[in-house]
Scaffold this motif. Structure first.
Motif, PDB file in Angstrom:
ATOM      1  N   LEU A   1      -6.838   2.784   2.229  1.00 24.07           N
ATOM      2  CA  LEU A   1      -6.792   1.765   3.268  1.00 24.07           C
ATOM      3  C   LEU A   1      -6.763   2.381   4.662  1.00 24.07           C
ATOM      4  O   LEU A   1      -6.934   1.681   5.649  1.00 24.07           O
TER       5      LEU A   1
ATOM      6  N   PHE B   1      -6.655   1.561  10.327  1.00 24.04           N
ATOM      7  CA  PHE B   1      -6.718   1.054   8.963  1.00 24.04           C
ATOM      8  C   PHE B   1      -8.039   0.331   8.745  1.00 24.04           C
ATOM      9  O   PHE B   1      -8.724  -0.049   9.699  1.00 24.04           O
TER      10      PHE B   1
ATOM     11  N   PHE C   1      -2.370   2.016  14.339  1.00 21.54           N
ATOM     12  CA  PHE C   1      -0.965   2.282  14.630  1.00 21.54           C
ATOM     13  C   PHE C   1      -0.866   3.717  15.091  1.00 21.54           C
ATOM     14  O   PHE C   1      -1.402   4.627  14.458  1.00 21.54           O
TER      15      PHE C   1
ATOM     16  N   MET D   1       6.657   3.670  11.113  1.00 25.81           N
ATOM     17  CA  MET D   1       5.807   3.374   9.971  1.00 25.81           C
ATOM     18  C   MET D   1       5.547   4.667   9.219  1.00 25.81           C
ATOM     19  O   MET D   1       5.183   5.678   9.810  1.00 25.81           O
ATOM     20  N   ASP D   2       5.769   4.607   7.924  1.00 22.81           N
ATOM     21  CA  ASP D   2       5.524   5.751   7.056  1.00 22.81           C
ATOM     22  C   ASP D   2       4.173   5.499   6.387  1.00 22.81           C
ATOM     23  O   ASP D   2       4.059   4.589   5.562  1.00 22.81           O
ATOM     24  N   ILE D   3       3.157   6.267   6.762  1.00 23.59           N
ATOM     25  CA  ILE D   3       1.799   5.979   6.312  1.00 23.59           C
ATOM     26  C   ILE D   3       1.366   7.040   5.301  1.00 23.59           C
ATOM     27  O   ILE D   3       1.525   8.239   5.537  1.00 23.59           O
ATOM     28  N   LYS D   4       0.807   6.569   4.187  1.00 22.99           N
ATOM     29  CA  LYS D   4       0.226   7.496   3.211  1.00 22.99           C
ATOM     30  C   LYS D   4      -1.102   7.991   3.772  1.00 22.99           C
ATOM     31  O   LYS D   4      -2.003   7.199   4.043  1.00 22.99           O
TER      32      LYS D   4
ATOM     33  N   VAL E   1       2.942  -5.935  13.461  1.00 21.60           N
ATOM     34  CA  VAL E   1       2.565  -4.652  12.847  1.00 21.60           C
ATOM     35  C   VAL E   1       2.990  -4.662  11.395  1.00 21.60           C
ATOM     36  O   VAL E   1       3.914  -5.350  11.022  1.00 21.60           O
TER      37      VAL E   1
ATOM     38  N   ASP F   1       0.810  -1.204   0.000  1.00 23.18           N
ATOM     39  CA  ASP F   1       0.000   0.000   0.000  1.00 23.18           C
ATOM     40  C   ASP F   1       0.850   1.263   0.000  1.00 23.18           C
ATOM     41  O   ASP F   1       0.325   2.364   0.141  1.00 23.18           O
ATOM     42  N   GLY F   2       2.155   1.131  -0.145  1.00 25.88           N
ATOM     43  CA  GLY F   2       3.021   2.302  -0.234  1.00 25.88           C
ATOM     44  C   GLY F   2       3.626   2.718   1.085  1.00 25.88           C
ATOM     45  O   GLY F   2       4.516   3.556   1.111  1.00 25.88           O
ATOM     46  N   SER F   3       3.136   2.161   2.190  1.00 25.30           N
ATOM     47  CA  SER F   3       3.692   2.545   3.484  1.00 25.30           C
ATOM     48  C   SER F   3       5.016   1.810   3.711  1.00 25.30           C
ATOM     49  O   SER F   3       5.313   0.813   3.058  1.00 25.30           O
ATOM     50  N   TYR F   4       5.786   2.332   4.658  1.00 28.03           N
ATOM     51  CA  TYR F   4       7.072   1.722   4.986  1.00 28.03           C
ATOM     52  C   TYR F   4       7.048   1.267   6.436  1.00 28.03           C
ATOM     53  O   TYR F   4       6.388   1.883   7.272  1.00 28.03           O
ATOM     54  N   ILE F   5       7.815   0.206   6.721  1.00 25.55           N
ATOM     55  CA  ILE F   5       7.917  -0.261   8.099  1.00 25.55           C
ATOM     56  C   ILE F   5       9.386  -0.469   8.404  1.00 25.55           C
ATOM     57  O   ILE F   5      10.152  -0.942   7.558  1.00 25.55           O
ATOM     58  N   ARG F   6       9.796  -0.032   9.586  1.00 24.03           N
ATOM     59  CA  ARG F   6      11.169  -0.315  10.006  1.00 24.03           C
ATOM     60  C   ARG F   6      11.196  -0.461  11.517  1.00 24.03           C
ATOM     61  O   ARG F   6      10.395   0.149  12.231  1.00 24.03           O
TER      62      ARG F   6
ATOM     63  N   GLU G   1      -6.357  -2.686  12.234  1.00 32.52           N
ATOM     64  CA  GLU G   1      -5.182  -2.606  13.114  1.00 32.52           C
ATOM     65  C   GLU G   1      -4.738  -1.165  13.214  1.00 32.52           C
ATOM     66  O   GLU G   1      -4.298  -0.577  12.230  1.00 32.52           O
TER      67      GLU G   1
END
Lengths: 136, 235
Positions: B168, B125, B131, B160-163, A136, A87-92, B129
């Motif tokens: 979603l 979301f 965040f 977390m980098d969220i659009k 997550v 969906d374009g999001s990043y996780i770290r 879930e």
């Protein structure tokens, strides 16, 4: 980006505390890098102390299932390198962590501590996901 | 002649003697090129009889008119039709993704009450879930606007980098504004252990409780596993 010589935390109760990656499986290239959900081969570098299992494990109090110097398979469950999702999001995460498994893919430990990445679901590691307290 | 030069030069200076002799042999020309100059163009003699016309090239024949140059019309300019296509597409997309405009207002940099770096933001979301975390940075890129949230989940730092405008994402809420205006646009220093704010779960839970009291419903959207299980571990 887990590659040769990367030190990872082991977050299950198999007895390993810190392991070192010696091989990334099913990846090609000069320096193949594993991310969440990838299978790697590790060497156990540090064991957990025996006393830690005592009160939690009740009467069982099994000795460590793995010893220092053992070569085991493992699955990466957290990685410090950010990873893009569909969906374009990043996780770290702040650390690199893995869970030891046997050759058929079942986890060696019976409990996990700490969060794991949701990428495990796409890679069909449902047994690890069911053990994990959070994803997550 | 060589005899006479030999006679005249002192016998000790061999070098000067060789110099005086050698050039004479070297200066003989082996190749001569004559500069001719430009060839002048001759005009066609006037009144060439018609029987010789067929021998002339087409363009020189007296019955040949001027060459017709075809000038094509410009195609209609796309630039004139739409001066800023990127803006237009962004506006169109925003209409699709955020019809009410509420989230665009929340993430408007000019809005004093909007989300800023340092605020604690909760995102839920469609999959259910949530965040939440401290906003380290907000990237304003039209429909691609994203916010980087950092939290400690089971004592492991998670980012977390969220659009923001992703379909979603069900909701984005500011659980707590930053107490002091941060003096940076991007608070990456919060990753250092010295500055890390730790888990924001307590703040978010409190916000949810307050919101439930105001709206009169049950607290929703809290992290299920983050509550009881995280609490047992002292997260």
């Amino acid at each position: 980006m887990i590659q040769l010589k990367t030190m990872l935390n082991c977050i299950d109760n198999s007895g390993a505390a810190i392991v070192e990656c010696v091989q990334v499986m099913k990846k090609r290239g000069i320096r193949p890098a594993a991310n969440i959900g990838d299978r790697i081969i590790v060497v156990v570098q540090k064991q957990r102390s025996f006393g830690q299992e005592g009160p939690g494990g009740s009467g069982l109090s099994i000795a460590n299932k793995v010893r220092r110097g053992d070569i085991r398979h493992a699955v990466v469950v957290r990685a410090h390198k950010e990873q893009q999702r569909k969906d374009g999001s990043y996780i770290r995460f702040d650390d690199n962590a893995c869970v030891l498994i046997n050759k058929s893919g079942d986890p060696i430990g019976t409990r996990l501590t700490g969060v794991v990445g949701a990428e495990l679901r796409d890679k069909k590691w449902s047994k690890i996901l069911s053990l994990a307290p959070l994803h997550v | 002649m060589a005899q006479t030069t030999l006679f005249r030069t002192p016998t000790c200076c061999w070098r000067s003697f060789v110099r005086s002799v050698l050039p004479q042999t070297q200066h003989t020309r082996s190749h001569v090129s004559v500069h001719v100059g430009r060839v002048e163009k001759l005009d066609l003699p006037p009144g060439v009889p018609q029987q010789f016309w067929s021998q002339l090239p087409k363009r020189l024949r007296p019955d040949q008119g001027k060459r017709k140059i075809i000038i094509h019309e410009h195609p209609p300019s796309e630039h004139e039709a739409c001066k800023e296509p990127e803006k237009a597409i962004h506006a169109e997309q925003m209409k699709l993704l955020d019809p009410t405009g509420a989230r665009a207002r929340l993430f408007d940099p000019k809005n004093p009450d909007g989300a800023k770096a340092g605020d604690i933001i909760m995102a839920t979301f469609k999959t259910g879930e949530p965040f939440s975390g401290v906003a380290l940075s907000i990237k304003w890129r039209g429909p691609h606007t994203s916010v980087l949230l950092r939290n400690q989940v089971t004592r492991v730092g998670t980012e977390m980098d969220i659009k923001v405008f992703s379909p979603l994402v069900q909701s984005m809420e500011v659980a707590q504004k930053a107490t002091k205006r941060p003096r940076r646009a991007r608070l990456f220093y919060l990753r250092q252990p010295k500055h890390d704010v730790g888990s924001v779960q307590k703040t978010v839970d409190q916000y949810l409780r307050q919101r439930a009291m105001l709206t009169g419903g049950k607290p929703q959207g809290g992290r299920k596993a983050g509550g009881p299980r995280g609490g047992r571990r002292g997260a």
